[in-house]
Design a protein around this motif. Structure first.
Motif, mmCIF file in Angstrom:
data_model
loop_
_atom_site.group_PDB
_atom_site.id
_atom_site.type_symbol
_atom_site.label_atom_id
_atom_site.label_comp_id
_atom_site.label_asym_id
_atom_site.label_seq_id
_atom_site.Cartn_x
_atom_site.Cartn_y
_atom_site.Cartn_z
ATOM 1 N N GLN A 68 0.821 -1.205 0.000
ATOM 2 C CA GLN A 68 0.000 0.000 0.000
ATOM 3 C C GLN A 68 0.859 1.260 0.000
ATOM 4 O O GLN A 68 1.904 1.316 0.650
ATOM 5 C CB GLN A 68 -0.911 0.027 1.242
ATOM 6 C CG GLN A 68 -1.918 -1.109 1.321
ATOM 7 C CD GLN A 68 -2.666 -1.104 2.626
ATOM 8 O OE1 GLN A 68 -2.101 -0.854 3.685
ATOM 9 N NE2 GLN A 68 -3.967 -1.389 2.564
ATOM 10 N N TYR A 69 0.390 2.278 -0.755
ATOM 11 C CA TYR A 69 0.962 3.618 -0.653
ATOM 12 C C TYR A 69 -0.156 4.619 -0.901
ATOM 13 O O TYR A 69 -0.693 4.699 -2.019
ATOM 14 C CB TYR A 69 2.106 3.836 -1.652
ATOM 15 C CG TYR A 69 2.614 5.263 -1.605
ATOM 16 C CD1 TYR A 69 3.352 5.707 -0.516
ATOM 17 C CD2 TYR A 69 2.311 6.156 -2.624
ATOM 18 C CE1 TYR A 69 3.795 7.023 -0.448
ATOM 19 C CE2 TYR A 69 2.749 7.469 -2.563
ATOM 20 C CZ TYR A 69 3.490 7.902 -1.471
ATOM 21 O OH TYR A 69 3.914 9.202 -1.397
ATOM 22 N N LYS A 70 -0.542 5.333 0.139
ATOM 23 C CA LYS A 70 -1.658 6.278 0.077
ATOM 24 C C LYS A 70 -2.886 5.574 -0.487
ATOM 25 O O LYS A 70 -3.363 4.599 0.068
ATOM 26 C CB LYS A 70 -1.260 7.514 -0.732
ATOM 27 C CG LYS A 70 -0.174 8.343 -0.058
ATOM 28 C CD LYS A 70 0.125 9.627 -0.827
ATOM 29 C CE LYS A 70 1.158 10.468 -0.091
ATOM 30 N NZ LYS A 70 1.491 11.712 -0.812
ATOM 31 N N ASP A 71 -3.405 6.033 -1.625
ATOM 32 C CA ASP A 71 -4.609 5.415 -2.177
ATOM 33 C C ASP A 71 -4.292 4.321 -3.191
ATOM 34 O O ASP A 71 -5.187 3.803 -3.864
ATOM 35 C CB ASP A 71 -5.501 6.469 -2.822
ATOM 36 C CG ASP A 71 -4.787 7.222 -3.939
ATOM 37 O OD1 ASP A 71 -3.528 7.126 -4.013
ATOM 38 O OD2 ASP A 71 -5.467 7.896 -4.742
ATOM 39 N N LYS A 72 -3.040 3.945 -3.269
ATOM 40 C CA LYS A 72 -2.635 2.899 -4.224
ATOM 41 C C LYS A 72 -2.476 1.575 -3.499
ATOM 42 O O LYS A 72 -1.966 1.520 -2.368
ATOM 43 C CB LYS A 72 -1.314 3.270 -4.902
ATOM 44 C CG LYS A 72 -1.365 4.536 -5.742
ATOM 45 C CD LYS A 72 0.017 4.840 -6.323
ATOM 46 C CE LYS A 72 0.013 6.149 -7.108
ATOM 47 N NZ LYS A 72 -0.726 6.007 -8.378
ATOM 48 N N GLU A 73 -2.934 0.492 -4.125
ATOM 49 C CA GLU A 73 -2.753 -0.851 -3.586
ATOM 50 C C GLU A 73 -2.239 -1.775 -4.689
ATOM 51 O O GLU A 73 -2.700 -1.714 -5.833
ATOM 52 C CB GLU A 73 -4.072 -1.416 -3.037
ATOM 53 C CG GLU A 73 -4.474 -0.833 -1.702
ATOM 54 C CD GLU A 73 -5.612 -1.612 -1.055
ATOM 55 O OE1 GLU A 73 -5.958 -1.286 0.085
ATOM 56 O OE2 GLU A 73 -6.127 -2.570 -1.704
ATOM 57 N N ILE B 55 5.236 5.078 -8.556
ATOM 58 C CA ILE B 55 5.247 5.964 -7.394
ATOM 59 C C ILE B 55 6.340 7.027 -7.461
ATOM 60 O O ILE B 55 6.134 8.166 -7.028
ATOM 61 C CB ILE B 55 5.408 5.126 -6.096
ATOM 62 C CG1 ILE B 55 4.167 4.243 -5.888
ATOM 63 C CG2 ILE B 55 5.639 6.024 -4.890
ATOM 64 C CD1 ILE B 55 4.262 3.343 -4.667
ATOM 65 N N GLN C 230 10.280 11.909 -4.869
ATOM 66 C CA GLN C 230 10.179 10.767 -3.967
ATOM 67 C C GLN C 230 10.596 9.502 -4.699
ATOM 68 O O GLN C 230 10.425 9.384 -5.911
ATOM 69 C CB GLN C 230 8.756 10.614 -3.425
ATOM 70 C CG GLN C 230 7.696 10.344 -4.488
ATOM 71 C CD GLN C 230 6.299 10.302 -3.919
ATOM 72 O OE1 GLN C 230 5.981 10.955 -2.935
ATOM 73 N NE2 GLN C 230 5.435 9.490 -4.541
ATOM 74 N N GLU D 22 3.161 -1.323 4.086
ATOM 75 C CA GLU D 22 3.201 0.073 3.664
ATOM 76 C C GLU D 22 4.501 0.297 2.904
ATOM 77 O O GLU D 22 5.601 0.063 3.429
ATOM 78 C CB GLU D 22 3.134 1.008 4.878
ATOM 79 C CG GLU D 22 2.997 2.473 4.526
ATOM 80 C CD GLU D 22 1.643 2.827 3.926
ATOM 81 O OE1 GLU D 22 1.580 3.813 3.177
ATOM 82 O OE2 GLU D 22 0.660 2.096 4.202
#
Length: 492
Positions: free
Chosen positions: A75-80, A149, A174, A196
């Motif tokens: 997961q990263y923020k709203d991304k899965e 990302i 990033q 995460e």
């Protein structure tokens, strides 16, 4: 008596036979067997009493589908990112588990082995079924996530137009911390918890605060080309444009020739006079030496470090002797380095028939001025040579090559602060070669009067006529012709 002894020995023999027989049975039926001992499980599957192959077939049939079904979520923020174990290249290590199960109770002496076997049979033993994972496939998946990302940082930008300094804001970037994510994935094979994605912030190299150190002009110079042809003016404009806006960060070096690239007609350069062997002849790019010379003087006044510079082979008329910088592709270059602790910006422009170079930097740090002074330390008068041409008109004298005096110069740089010289340094010692004046001359005119003709004699007996004297041929002077072997080429 014998009967009595026999009655005593016989039970002992029977007892020993029983013990031996029982031991033989145990060894052959409970210890020396080719199956896994009872009570042993692998990943909670009972493999006791099975051969290695039977155990392998059982494990594959019961556990292989598990790999296809299981996955973990990154997961990263709203991304899965739902990543299956199969995509990670996960495989059960069946062989290792079965080997470990089979070896239990097979080490040590017979009585020790027997005790171990009985303990396992009574208490049981479960051997974990471990995974193997493909590090290459893990890296590939992390790279894919990184492409989605990662954000590249953006440097601040600086542009100077009409003396106005404009600096844009930098942008943070990033990047996925690939090493941390790889460890997290491998350690999560058994737990299959959500992970995460670890992120590192990526800072831009050049920020707005960094470029704020470019706050004013620290050196500038101009030259004019009023009498130049339009082709030469075109070359000066084009070469100046190629240098405009270039930035040198602290410690960085620059090559004039590398920045401009090939000087060709295909890139817009035109034929204009260039210096070859001390003479001006047509050549592609004539005039770019005026650009390099103007830049050179601006760099000197900005107190930049010059690492390579060459004078012209003959004096030029747009700067004092000893302050020019000739360039020729693959032969002569102007190279320099920024030894200041701040960046510098090169601003170049052509206005009318003048070319300007301005070096911008930190005026607070460069709190002194630079003065350049060139001195002629020797003038070498040119020689006059006369070459005899027997076919030329007697007494004629025609100029074939203009003469030119030579010069030796020394150039100095002075650093001045608060009206006082704080440093003096000789920066160059140059020699502009002299060139002989050459004349073509005809044969000398004879000054001996012609003999008066004698009156013809009256006809008498035929006599042999007297032979007139032959005029004396003038002696040819030595041929002192020749020119200097000068291989210099400059894009004047």
């Amino acid at each position: 008596m014998k009967k009595k002894i026999l009655l005593i020995i016989l039970p002992v023999i029977i007892l020993l036979a029983g013990i031996i027989g029982g031991g033989y049975y145990i060894v052959n039926n409970e210890i020396n067997i080719d199956t896994i001992y009872s009570g042993i499980k692998v990943d909670e599957l009972d493999v006791g009493g099975m051969t290695k192959k039977e155990a392998y077939d059982l494990l594959v049939s019961e556990r292989e589908d598990k790999i296809q079904e299981q996955s973990m979520v990154l997961q990263y923020k709203d991304k899965e990112y739902n990543i299956s174990l199969n995509k990670l290249g996960v495989k059960y290590d069946y062989d290792r588990a079965i080997k470990e199960a089979y070896e239990k109770g097979r080490n040590g002496k017979i009585h020790q082995r027997y005790k171990t076997i009985k303990d396992i049979e009574k208490n049981g033993m479960d051997i974990p079924l471990e995974y193997d994972i493909s590090s290459i496939k893990v890296e590939d998946i992390i790279d894919e996530i990184g492409q989605d990302i990662d954000i590249e940082p953006k440097d601040a930008k600086i542009r100077i137009t009409g003396g106005n300094i404009e600096i844009s804001e930098e942008q943070m970037g990033q990047k996925v911390n690939k090493e941390s994510l790889s460890k997290a994935i491998i350690n999560n094979i058994y737990d299959l918890k959500n992970i995460e994605v670890p992120i590192d912030m990526a800072k831009p190299r050049y920020t707005k605060d960094y470029y704020k150190r470019i706050n004013g002009i620290i050196g500038e110079y101009k030259t004019t080309f009023v009498n130049s042809s339009e082709s030469r003016a075109n070359n000066i404009r084009l070469s100046s444009k190629g240098l405009d806006g270039k930035i040198l960060h602290p410690g960085e070096s620059m090559s004039y020739n590398e920045v401009l690239g090939p000087i060709t007609k295909g890139r817009g350069y035109k034929d204009a006079p260039v210096i070859i062997n001390g003479s001006l002849v047509p050549g592609v790019g004539g005039g770019i030496c005026q650009t390099s010379t103007t830049l050179y003087n601006a760099l000197l006044l900005a107190d930049m470090t010059i690492t390579e510079r060459s004078p012209h082979s003959i004096p030029i008329n747009y700067v004092p002797k000893g302050t020019d910088a000739a360039v020729a592709e693959g032969y002569k270059d102007l190279k320099f380095r920024n030894d200041h602790d701040f960046p510098v910006y090169i601003n170049a422009k052509v206005v009318g028939r003048s070319v300007y170079f301005q070096i911008y930097g930190d005026r607070k740090s460069k709190d002194y001025i630079v003065r350049i002074e060139s001195k002629i330390v020797e003038t070498i008068k040119h020689k006059i040579k006369e070459n005899l041409d027997p076919k030329a008109k007697p007494g004629s004298r025609e100029l074939i090559q203009d003469g030119r005096d030579g010069y030796k110069t020394k150039t100095y740089k002075y650093k001045i602060k608060n009206g006082k010289i704080i440093e003096t340094k000789q920066i160059s010692s140059d020699y502009y070669r002299e060139r002989d004046a050459i004349y073509k001359i005809g044969p000398r005119v004879s000054t001996k009067p012609k003999p008066e003709p004698k009156p013809e004699p009256k006809p008498t007996k035929p006599t042999k006529p007297e032979q007139p004297e032959k005029p004396v041929e003038p002696k040819e002077p030595e041929d002192n012709s020749g020119s200097q072997n000068n291989k210099d080429t400059d894009n004047d």
